[in-house]
Every structure is written in C-alpha cells, then in structure tokens.
Write an enzyme that holds these catalytic residues in place. Sequence first.
Site: not given
Length: 319
Positions: A108, A58-59, A136, A86
């Site tokens: 995020r 969703r986000t 959030h 890496k």
Amino acid sequence: MTFRARHLLGIEPLHPLEITTLLDLADTYVDLNRRTIKHSDALAGMTQINMFFENSTRTQASFELAGKRLGADVMNMSVSQSSVKKGETLIDTAMTLNAMHPDLLVVRHQNSGAVNQLAEKVNCAVLNAGDGKHEHPTQALLDALTIRRAKGRLHRLTVAICGDIAHSRVARSNLILLGKMENRVRLIGPPTLMPAGVAEFGCEVYDDMKAGLEGADVVMMLRLQKERMDGAFIPSEREYYHRYGLDAEKLAFAKEDAIVMHPGPMNRGVEIDGTLADDINRSVIQEQVEMGVAVRMAAMDLLARNLKAHRGAEAAGEH
Ligand code: NCD
C-alpha cells in the site's frame, strides 16, 4: 482461461471470467474461515511480505490472516521503524526485500502508480493494497463478493456509490469492476468531490442523494478522505451530513431490500448515520470485512499457482 494474471495491480487488467474465478474460489474460503480449524496449505513454504506505507486496519489485518491461514510465512514490514524514515526510496526498499526471496509482496502506497512501478522490478507476485487515488482491487473484489452473496447475482444491479468519489481508489476500482460485470453504476456527491472526466466511465452522475438513490439495489457510502484534500471541498461536516449523509430517510428512496455498504473506516455522523451502519437488516459492513479475508486468500492462492507454474517453466527452459 481461468486466472492468468501474475500480479494483482488493479481491476482494469482483469477479464470478467478471471473475476468470477476468483470470487468462486473465495466462496470456498468463506466456508473454511467459518470452521474452527482454518488452515489450508496453498501457500505452504512461501514467504509473504506486507509493506504498508499508509495507515490500515482492515486491509493489513486481513492480508496477514489470509497468508497465515494459507500456511505462508508472513512478515509485516513496519514502515514507521524502517529505513524509509532515513530517506530510502520505495524501489530501494522493495529491492532490499526482494533479495530475501519473498513470493508475495503486498503493497500500500500513497502515490498512484507506485505499486505498478514496483512490480516491474521484483521477481515475485505483487498485490496492490491501495495506491493513492488509483486502485484498490481487493476492496472491489470483496465488495463484489458481498454483493453477489446478498443479491444472488453480480449483474444487472443498480449500484449507487456516494460521497467523496474524487479521492477514492475504492470508488474507482468498484466502478471498473461493476461496469465489467454489466451493472448500472450511479455516482452521487457534490460536484467538488467528482473527479474530472467521470463521464468517460459510462455512469450516471447525481448531486442530489434522493434522485440518485431512487431504485438502487446497493448503496455504497465512502469516507470523506480529508488526508487527500488540500483545500476546502465541503462547506462544513454538518452541512455535508444534511445533504449527503446516509440515514433511514434518504435510504427509503432506494429499493426496499437495498443493502448498505461502507469500506471503512467510517466517520459516523458525517457520511453515514451510526444506527443505520449497525442495522443488521440493512447494513452488510461486517460481511464486507469477513469477505475481505476470503477474497485475499483466493487472490494469493491464484497468484501463487501462477508463480509456481511460471518458475517451473523458466526452470525447464534453462535445462
Ligand atoms: C479504504 C482505503 O484505504 O482506500 N479503506 C479500506 O481499505 N478499507 C477507504 C478509506 O480509507 O476511506
């Protein structure tokens, strides 16, 4: 004062008037998004980079759509195929992307505080799309818009937030936002899923669903965040559903017109009954997704205006 922030890192730094300004603008984007032609040029010519170090449906999708509808060039960095694999650090990755002159960076990350740290290093607007168990902000804002549209106001409501509070940045951001807007917040869940120091937030805490739901206007369910648990927090999912899963019988203790919310992704039959989640007379879960795009458009529009003003002032100072 309307909206002065340079970044959107959390709800904590926002003034109630900034929250209202953002939600009012988001309302106009809800209308735009319901049209066939959904374009505006608020971010025309600007570059938005999405960096998601944790899974998201969703986000990420709504930040991408929001940027495209506002006319930005949007790039999604695929972490699984990037140099992060890496061993490159978050800050090195961010500095590399910063050198490509993005205007908006959506991040995020699994570590609480990582996005704030990054914002200090780059010279563009940073939006927190969820950092660990911390904040959030766009989720809390989209929840607030959903509540405001369903209830006609965003103050003096009784909101019950239920389930895995301890691991939830959604609960934390909502708790802060709802408190700033003068609502009554109740947290419901087993003591093992309540964060330490919860009393400081000035909310009521319940371990019994029926007592906690009594008279609630809004019932917000949370997912059991198993990926953030490093031990056994609940006896079994069956037992958890029996005590804390929302079904029609438990919901009957809330107000007759109480709405049911969930940020997604849902575990049907663990924290919520599937039929109730799909009941369009009670559940606003799909509206939450719709509001998500509009709120992210509003947030990026406001930050872009501030960024242009800031850069304009800097350039004027140089001459
Ligand atoms: C939430 C998140 O990632 O914090 N989901 C979301 O953004 N819609 C909640 C969750 O993962 O349970």
